[in-house]
Design a protein around this motif. Sequence first.
Motif, PDB file in Angstrom:
ATOM      1  N   ARG A  91      17.705  -8.105  38.570  1.00 38.51           N
ATOM      2  CA  ARG A  91      17.074  -7.034  39.528  1.00 38.51           C
ATOM      3  C   ARG A  91      15.777  -6.568  39.271  1.00 38.51           C
ATOM      4  O   ARG A  91      14.909  -6.708  40.276  1.00 38.51           O
ATOM      5  N   LEU A  92      15.609  -6.338  37.916  1.00 35.81           N
ATOM      6  CA  LEU A  92      14.409  -5.645  37.457  1.00 35.81           C
ATOM      7  C   LEU A  92      13.109  -6.899  37.499  1.00 35.81           C
ATOM      8  O   LEU A  92      12.073  -6.515  37.963  1.00 35.81           O
ATOM      9  N   MET A  93      13.471  -8.199  37.331  1.00 40.20           N
ATOM     10  CA  MET A  93      12.662  -9.265  37.082  1.00 40.20           C
ATOM     11  C   MET A  93      12.069  -9.711  38.621  1.00 40.20           C
ATOM     12  O   MET A  93      10.765  -9.511  38.874  1.00 40.20           O
ATOM     13  N   PHE A  94      13.050  -9.194  39.453  1.00 40.50           N
ATOM     14  CA  PHE A  94      12.328  -9.565  40.880  1.00 40.50           C
ATOM     15  C   PHE A  94      12.110  -8.394  41.626  1.00 40.50           C
ATOM     16  O   PHE A  94      11.546  -8.525  42.670  1.00 40.50           O
ATOM     17  N   ALA A  95      12.132  -6.978  40.984  1.00 43.07           N
ATOM     18  CA  ALA A  95      11.597  -5.873  41.771  1.00 43.07           C
ATOM     19  C   ALA A  95       9.927  -6.030  41.563  1.00 43.07           C
ATOM     20  O   ALA A  95       9.398  -5.035  42.078  1.00 43.07           O
ATOM     21  N   ARG A  96       9.576  -6.834  40.376  1.00 48.42           N
ATOM     22  CA  ARG A  96       7.890  -6.882  40.268  1.00 48.42           C
ATOM     23  C   ARG A  96       7.283  -7.278  41.545  1.00 48.42           C
ATOM     24  O   ARG A  96       8.001  -7.941  42.307  1.00 48.42           O
ATOM     25  N   GLN A  97       6.295  -7.366  41.473  1.00 48.78           N
ATOM     26  CA  GLN A  97       5.189  -7.627  42.535  1.00 48.78           C
ATOM     27  C   GLN A  97       4.873  -9.147  42.491  1.00 48.78           C
ATOM     28  O   GLN A  97       4.283  -9.660  41.400  1.00 48.78           O
ATOM     29  N   TRP A  98       5.709  -9.970  43.215  1.00 51.03           N
ATOM     30  CA  TRP A  98       5.649 -11.274  43.254  1.00 51.03           C
ATOM     31  C   TRP A  98       4.367 -11.709  44.229  1.00 51.03           C
ATOM     32  O   TRP A  98       4.397 -11.348  45.288  1.00 51.03           O
ATOM     33  N   ASP A  99       3.362 -12.796  43.766  1.00 54.65           N
ATOM     34  CA  ASP A  99       2.537 -12.911  44.592  1.00 54.65           C
ATOM     35  C   ASP A  99       2.102 -14.657  44.496  1.00 54.65           C
ATOM     36  O   ASP A  99       2.653 -15.272  43.421  1.00 54.65           O
ATOM     37  N   PHE A 100       1.609 -15.152  45.390  1.00 56.32           N
ATOM     38  CA  PHE A 100       1.022 -16.524  45.337  1.00 56.32           C
ATOM     39  C   PHE A 100       0.114 -16.866  44.350  1.00 56.32           C
ATOM     40  O   PHE A 100      -1.080 -16.054  44.351  1.00 56.32           O
ATOM     41  N   LEU A 101       0.182 -17.977  43.685  1.00 58.07           N
ATOM     42  CA  LEU A 101      -0.610 -18.360  42.398  1.00 58.07           C
ATOM     43  C   LEU A 101      -1.670 -19.184  43.204  1.00 58.07           C
ATOM     44  O   LEU A 101      -2.973 -19.310  42.991  1.00 58.07           O
ATOM     45  N   THR A 102      -0.947 -20.466  43.475  1.00 56.98           N
ATOM     46  CA  THR A 102      -1.757 -21.732  43.793  1.00 56.98           C
ATOM     47  C   THR A 102      -1.270 -22.687  44.545  1.00 56.98           C
ATOM     48  O   THR A 102       0.357 -22.640  44.351  1.00 56.98           O
ATOM     49  N   SER A 103      -1.576 -23.513  45.243  1.00 51.91           N
ATOM     50  CA  SER A 103      -1.048 -24.832  45.858  1.00 51.91           C
ATOM     51  C   SER A 103      -1.708 -26.244  45.375  1.00 51.91           C
ATOM     52  O   SER A 103      -3.112 -25.969  44.948  1.00 51.91           O
ATOM     53  N   VAL A 104      -1.091 -26.979  44.902  1.00 47.77           N
ATOM     54  CA  VAL A 104      -1.577 -28.423  44.501  1.00 47.77           C
ATOM     55  C   VAL A 104      -0.873 -29.497  45.161  1.00 47.77           C
ATOM     56  O   VAL A 104       0.265 -29.539  45.787  1.00 47.77           O
ATOM     57  N   THR A 105      -1.590 -30.561  45.545  1.00 50.94           N
ATOM     58  CA  THR A 105      -1.350 -31.841  46.133  1.00 50.94           C
ATOM     59  C   THR A 105      -1.651 -32.978  45.176  1.00 50.94           C
ATOM     60  O   THR A 105      -1.361 -34.136  45.474  1.00 50.94           O
ATOM     61  N   ASP A 106      -1.986 -32.489  43.755  1.00 49.31           N
ATOM     62  CA  ASP A 106      -1.986 -33.710  42.848  1.00 49.31           C
ATOM     63  C   ASP A 106      -1.839 -32.932  41.523  1.00 49.31           C
ATOM     64  O   ASP A 106      -2.197 -31.847  41.240  1.00 49.31           O
ATOM     65  N   MET A 107      -1.470 -33.955  40.462  1.00 43.32           N
ATOM     66  CA  MET A 107      -1.189 -33.398  39.091  1.00 43.32           C
ATOM     67  C   MET A 107      -2.357 -32.708  38.538  1.00 43.32           C
ATOM     68  O   MET A 107      -2.056 -31.846  37.509  1.00 43.32           O
ATOM     69  N   ALA A 108      -3.617 -33.412  38.517  1.00 39.26           N
ATOM     70  CA  ALA A 108      -4.645 -32.892  38.113  1.00 39.26           C
ATOM     71  C   ALA A 108      -4.924 -31.257  38.237  1.00 39.26           C
ATOM     72  O   ALA A 108      -5.675 -30.883  37.464  1.00 39.26           O
ATOM     73  N   ASN A 109      -4.383 -30.746  39.213  1.00 39.37           N
ATOM     74  CA  ASN A 109      -4.834 -29.327  39.543  1.00 39.37           C
ATOM     75  C   ASN A 109      -3.708 -28.486  39.333  1.00 39.37           C
ATOM     76  O   ASN A 109      -3.748 -27.377  39.712  1.00 39.37           O
ATOM     77  N   LEU A 110      -2.463 -28.917  38.577  1.00 34.78           N
ATOM     78  CA  LEU A 110      -1.488 -27.866  38.154  1.00 34.78           C
ATOM     79  C   LEU A 110      -2.015 -26.901  37.318  1.00 34.78           C
ATOM     80  O   LEU A 110      -2.721 -27.119  36.678  1.00 34.78           O
ATOM     81  N   PRO A 111      -1.337 -25.673  37.449  1.00 34.68           N
ATOM     82  CA  PRO A 111      -1.797 -24.727  36.646  1.00 34.68           C
ATOM     83  C   PRO A 111      -1.409 -24.854  35.124  1.00 34.68           C
ATOM     84  O   PRO A 111      -0.694 -25.784  35.094  1.00 34.68           O
ATOM     85  N   GLU A 112      -1.743 -24.201  34.205  1.00 31.34           N
ATOM     86  CA  GLU A 112      -1.407 -24.518  32.827  1.00 31.34           C
ATOM     87  C   GLU A 112       0.045 -24.026  32.642  1.00 31.34           C
ATOM     88  O   GLU A 112       0.436 -23.145  33.212  1.00 31.34           O
ATOM     89  N   ALA A 113       0.775 -24.910  31.872  1.00 27.95           N
ATOM     90  CA  ALA A 113       2.285 -25.103  31.709  1.00 27.95           C
ATOM     91  C   ALA A 113       2.221 -23.888  30.793  1.00 27.95           C
ATOM     92  O   ALA A 113       2.045 -24.134  29.618  1.00 27.95           O
ATOM     93  N   ALA A 114       2.961 -22.919  31.291  1.00 26.15           N
ATOM     94  CA  ALA A 114       3.079 -21.544  30.308  1.00 26.15           C
ATOM     95  C   ALA A 114       4.516 -21.049  31.075  1.00 26.15           C
ATOM     96  O   ALA A 114       5.026 -21.052  32.173  1.00 26.15           O
ATOM     97  N   GLY A 115       5.162 -20.364  30.090  1.00 25.08           N
ATOM     98  CA  GLY A 115       6.569 -19.844  30.277  1.00 25.08           C
ATOM     99  C   GLY A 115       7.539 -20.762  30.893  1.00 25.08           C
ATOM    100  O   GLY A 115       7.603 -22.065  30.417  1.00 25.08           O
ATOM    101  N   THR A 116       8.467 -20.224  31.730  1.00 30.87           N
ATOM    102  CA  THR A 116       9.367 -21.153  32.486  1.00 30.87           C
ATOM    103  C   THR A 116       9.101 -21.454  33.698  1.00 30.87           C
ATOM    104  O   THR A 116       8.939 -20.526  34.666  1.00 30.87           O
ATOM    105  N   GLU A 117       9.239 -22.747  34.167  1.00 32.18           N
ATOM    106  CA  GLU A 117       9.157 -22.922  35.680  1.00 32.18           C
ATOM    107  C   GLU A 117      10.457 -23.302  36.195  1.00 32.18           C
ATOM    108  O   GLU A 117      11.218 -24.116  35.763  1.00 32.18           O
ATOM    109  N   ILE A 118      10.838 -22.726  37.406  1.00 28.78           N
ATOM    110  CA  ILE A 118      12.057 -23.094  38.048  1.00 28.78           C
ATOM    111  C   ILE A 118      11.686 -23.663  39.608  1.00 28.78           C
ATOM    112  O   ILE A 118      10.818 -22.924  40.116  1.00 28.78           O
TER     113      ILE A 118
END
Length: 215
Positions: A16-43
């Motif tokens: 509950r606390l983790m998802f109570a934070r302010q979630w925002d859009f970061l980026t959209s990508v259409t190819d692998m070259a533009n992926l954001p830096e791999a950090a933390g955990t992605e689901i």
Amino acid sequence: MSEEQTYQDEDLEAGRLMFARQWDFLTSVTDMANLPEAAGTEIAFAGRSNVGKSSLINALTGRKGLARTSSTPGRTQMLNFFVAPDTPLTIVDMPGYGYAQAPKELVEAWTELVFSYLRGRPNLRRVILLIDSRHGIKKNDLEAMELLDKAAVVYQVVLTKSDKIKPPQLERLIKDTQALLAKRVAAHPVIIATSSEKNRGIDDLRAELCLLAHQ
């Protein structure tokens, strides 16, 4: 939720606390070259077009307009990334599949992008595979499972729109789905039934994602 899994009060509160934070859009990508830096955990969230993916992401984060919903299935044509401050989790909204009206070349481009991401993203911990409770697992869902098995990415089935069917039907669907998943090499055994409209199962899914993010 499946019969095998229950969450402790502290896990539910942490989610509950983790998802109570302010979630925002970061980026959209259409190819692998533009992926954001791999950090933390992605689901990553995947599912057939019109399965309720955007609505579920909005329900999880408590932000109605975070992931765009549309009456036109297949609108999400990119990998969309969402983050929150001081949170080790990044949510990835994947392109919906199974939309027959999309041009073949566009479908092929989506498939290539998705498989490249699945196979090559080092911090991708799990794919949440959404299944519409009213329809169950369809042919293109099985094709998605094949892709995930091939990419060796753990995936977990989450049922959407569970309020649209009667409890005995839902129970039978969960048991049938568990039996099918038992034969899949990369499938996580726990199934969570949700309803974005009725807010069912949202706390459980938040807890599950929070546990993954902090492992």
